[in-house]
Design a protein around this motif. Sequence first.
Motif, PDB file in Angstrom:
ATOM      1  N   LYS A  34       0.831  -1.204   0.000  1.00 36.89           N
ATOM      2  CA  LYS A  34       0.000   0.000   0.000  1.00 36.89           C
ATOM      3  C   LYS A  34       0.865   1.253   0.000  1.00 36.89           C
ATOM      4  O   LYS A  34       0.643   2.188  -0.783  1.00 36.89           O
ATOM      5  CB  LYS A  34      -0.934   0.003   1.211  1.00 36.89           C
ATOM      6  CG  LYS A  34      -1.955   1.142   1.223  1.00 36.89           C
ATOM      7  CD  LYS A  34      -2.908   0.979   2.396  1.00 36.89           C
ATOM      8  CE  LYS A  34      -4.034   2.026   2.331  1.00 36.89           C
ATOM      9  NZ  LYS A  34      -3.529   3.405   2.403  1.00 36.89           N
ATOM     10  N   LEU A  35       1.874   1.275   0.862  1.00 34.39           N
ATOM     11  CA  LEU A  35       2.761   2.435   0.933  1.00 34.39           C
ATOM     12  C   LEU A  35       3.547   2.602  -0.365  1.00 34.39           C
ATOM     13  O   LEU A  35       3.627   3.716  -0.911  1.00 34.39           O
ATOM     14  CB  LEU A  35       3.716   2.289   2.118  1.00 34.39           C
ATOM     15  CG  LEU A  35       4.768   3.381   2.260  1.00 34.39           C
ATOM     16  CD1 LEU A  35       4.113   4.728   2.531  1.00 34.39           C
ATOM     17  CD2 LEU A  35       5.768   3.040   3.364  1.00 34.39           C
ATOM     18  N   CYS A  36       4.150   1.522  -0.857  1.00 32.23           N
ATOM     19  CA  CYS A  36       4.966   1.599  -2.073  1.00 32.23           C
ATOM     20  C   CYS A  36       4.142   2.053  -3.272  1.00 32.23           C
ATOM     21  O   CYS A  36       4.611   2.842  -4.098  1.00 32.23           O
ATOM     22  CB  CYS A  36       5.606   0.242  -2.366  1.00 32.23           C
ATOM     23  SG  CYS A  36       6.898  -0.240  -1.190  1.00 32.23           S
ATOM     24  N   THR A  37       2.899   1.564  -3.380  1.00 29.09           N
ATOM     25  CA  THR A  37       2.048   1.951  -4.498  1.00 29.09           C
ATOM     26  C   THR A  37       1.699   3.431  -4.436  1.00 29.09           C
ATOM     27  O   THR A  37       1.775   4.146  -5.450  1.00 29.09           O
ATOM     28  CB  THR A  37       0.752   1.120  -4.491  1.00 29.09           C
ATOM     29  OG1 THR A  37       1.089  -0.264  -4.513  1.00 29.09           O
ATOM     30  CG2 THR A  37      -0.111   1.457  -5.698  1.00 29.09           C
ATOM     31  N   GLU A  38       1.334   3.911  -3.259  1.00 34.33           N
ATOM     32  CA  GLU A  38       0.990   5.324  -3.105  1.00 34.33           C
ATOM     33  C   GLU A  38       2.177   6.223  -3.434  1.00 34.33           C
ATOM     34  O   GLU A  38       2.033   7.227  -4.142  1.00 34.33           O
ATOM     35  CB  GLU A  38       0.514   5.580  -1.676  1.00 34.33           C
ATOM     36  CG  GLU A  38      -0.833   4.938  -1.347  1.00 34.33           C
ATOM     37  CD  GLU A  38      -1.191   5.083   0.117  1.00 34.33           C
ATOM     38  OE1 GLU A  38      -0.314   5.520   0.900  1.00 34.33           O
ATOM     39  OE2 GLU A  38      -2.335   4.757   0.493  1.00 34.33           O
ATOM     40  N   VAL A  39       3.359   5.864  -2.952  1.00 33.32           N
ATOM     41  CA  VAL A  39       4.558   6.674  -3.187  1.00 33.32           C
ATOM     42  C   VAL A  39       4.944   6.649  -4.657  1.00 33.32           C
ATOM     43  O   VAL A  39       5.247   7.687  -5.256  1.00 33.32           O
ATOM     44  CB  VAL A  39       5.719   6.174  -2.308  1.00 33.32           C
ATOM     45  CG1 VAL A  39       7.032   6.826  -2.728  1.00 33.32           C
ATOM     46  CG2 VAL A  39       5.437   6.457  -0.839  1.00 33.32           C
ATOM     47  N   ARG A  40       4.928   5.456  -5.261  1.00 35.87           N
ATOM     48  CA  ARG A  40       5.345   5.337  -6.662  1.00 35.87           C
ATOM     49  C   ARG A  40       4.410   6.102  -7.595  1.00 35.87           C
ATOM     50  O   ARG A  40       4.856   6.811  -8.495  1.00 35.87           O
ATOM     51  CB  ARG A  40       5.410   3.866  -7.064  1.00 35.87           C
ATOM     52  CG  ARG A  40       5.999   3.659  -8.453  1.00 35.87           C
ATOM     53  CD  ARG A  40       6.076   2.188  -8.809  1.00 35.87           C
ATOM     54  NE  ARG A  40       4.745   1.605  -8.926  1.00 35.87           N
ATOM     55  CZ  ARG A  40       4.287   0.659  -8.135  1.00 35.87           C
ATOM     56  NH1 ARG A  40       5.022   0.217  -7.133  1.00 35.87           N
ATOM     57  NH2 ARG A  40       3.070   0.157  -8.317  1.00 35.87           N
ATOM     58  N   VAL A  41       3.110   5.963  -7.395  1.00 34.10           N
ATOM     59  CA  VAL A  41       2.143   6.639  -8.264  1.00 34.10           C
ATOM     60  C   VAL A  41       2.252   8.151  -8.120  1.00 34.10           C
ATOM     61  O   VAL A  41       2.148   8.888  -9.096  1.00 34.10           O
ATOM     62  CB  VAL A  41       0.710   6.157  -7.952  1.00 34.10           C
ATOM     63  CG1 VAL A  41      -0.318   7.002  -8.678  1.00 34.10           C
ATOM     64  CG2 VAL A  41       0.549   4.690  -8.338  1.00 34.10           C
ATOM     65  N   SER A  42       2.484   8.633  -6.910  1.00 33.88           N
ATOM     66  CA  SER A  42       2.612  10.075  -6.698  1.00 33.88           C
ATOM     67  C   SER A  42       3.853  10.637  -7.375  1.00 33.88           C
ATOM     68  O   SER A  42       3.901  11.821  -7.719  1.00 33.88           O
ATOM     69  CB  SER A  42       2.658  10.390  -5.200  1.00 33.88           C
ATOM     70  OG  SER A  42       3.847   9.879  -4.607  1.00 33.88           O
ATOM     71  N   ASN A  43       4.859   9.781  -7.608  1.00 32.04           N
ATOM     72  CA  ASN A  43       6.093  10.225  -8.263  1.00 32.04           C
ATOM     73  C   ASN A  43       6.074  10.009  -9.770  1.00 32.04           C
ATOM     74  O   ASN A  43       7.021  10.377 -10.459  1.00 32.04           O
ATOM     75  CB  ASN A  43       7.300   9.483  -7.674  1.00 32.04           C
ATOM     76  CG  ASN A  43       7.567   9.885  -6.243  1.00 32.04           C
ATOM     77  OD1 ASN A  43       7.214  10.981  -5.810  1.00 32.04           O
ATOM     78  ND2 ASN A  43       8.178   8.987  -5.477  1.00 32.04           N
ATOM     79  N   GLU A  44       5.016   9.396 -10.293  1.00 34.21           N
ATOM     80  CA  GLU A  44       4.918   9.105 -11.724  1.00 34.21           C
ATOM     81  C   GLU A  44       3.662   9.750 -12.288  1.00 34.21           C
ATOM     82  O   GLU A  44       2.707   9.080 -12.667  1.00 34.21           O
ATOM     83  CB  GLU A  44       4.898   7.591 -11.955  1.00 34.21           C
ATOM     84  CG  GLU A  44       6.187   6.903 -11.534  1.00 34.21           C
ATOM     85  CD  GLU A  44       6.118   5.397 -11.723  1.00 34.21           C
ATOM     86  OE1 GLU A  44       5.004   4.876 -11.953  1.00 34.21           O
ATOM     87  OE2 GLU A  44       7.161   4.751 -11.644  1.00 34.21           O
TER      88      GLU A  44
END
Length: 271
Positions: free
Chosen positions: A93-103
């Motif tokens: 959940k954390l990794c997905t939120e962070v990655r999408v916000s950076n892409e």
Amino acid sequence: MEPGGLEWLLVPMQQLVSWGAAGAMVFGGVVPYIPQYRDIRRTQNAEGFSTYVCLVLLVANILRILFWFGRHFESPLLWQSIIMIITMLLMLKLCTEVRVSNELNVKRRSFAAADSKDEEIKAPPKRSYLDFDLNYFWHWSKFTDYVQCVLTFTGVTGYITYLWLDSSLFVETLGFLAVFTEAMLGVPQLYRNYQNRSTEGMSIKMVLMWTSGDTFKTVYFILNQAPFQFSICGLLQVFVDIAILLQVYLYSHYPQKPVSHTTHPASTKAL
């Protein structure tokens, strides 16, 4: 009187040690991921952590739980699997939120694929068919897609287990697959580091905890004459951990030329 008094003291102490060991078994496996979780949350950068580590542990622990229905093992190991599954979902959940916000400019991918026109106008996607493009498997843009995938895997393997639960060969094979899959835990991170030619963003504390825990577990298997496959898989797991530590040394002392990602934005995505 004196021996009886000592026994009266030793029995509660042994019980406390037993409870402590059970607690360590249940929660000890998630400890290595605490520093990694905190690092990702602090830096808002998940590139250094391979989410395929989560996939490996989710598969291994789901199979271990299903194995329990065929051969009841110790309850702490069962609870360890349940706690680990919850932990891996939190990491995803954390990794997905962070990655999408950076892409911001990267096309969104999902387990249930969206219509391209819907994406262009930013409308809610129509989930009409499954997206089994291997290039984007386990790299979806919403946490719910990971949950759907995990539930699908659990449902299919659970149904197969129910049908073959009376077969000792199937049950033993299921147990072996659970142990072997867990032994492959560090391979996604090993490959991710090799792909990046760097260990930046990866928590070294996590890997050190992996190594110490896997070494202790493997020594325990050998000394207690555990089944042969347990010892072999444990040694394999320690070997992978050591390889990752060698990457840390190699890439820190002999920095590699970074791989260019300018031609294909999707290639910068973490595994």
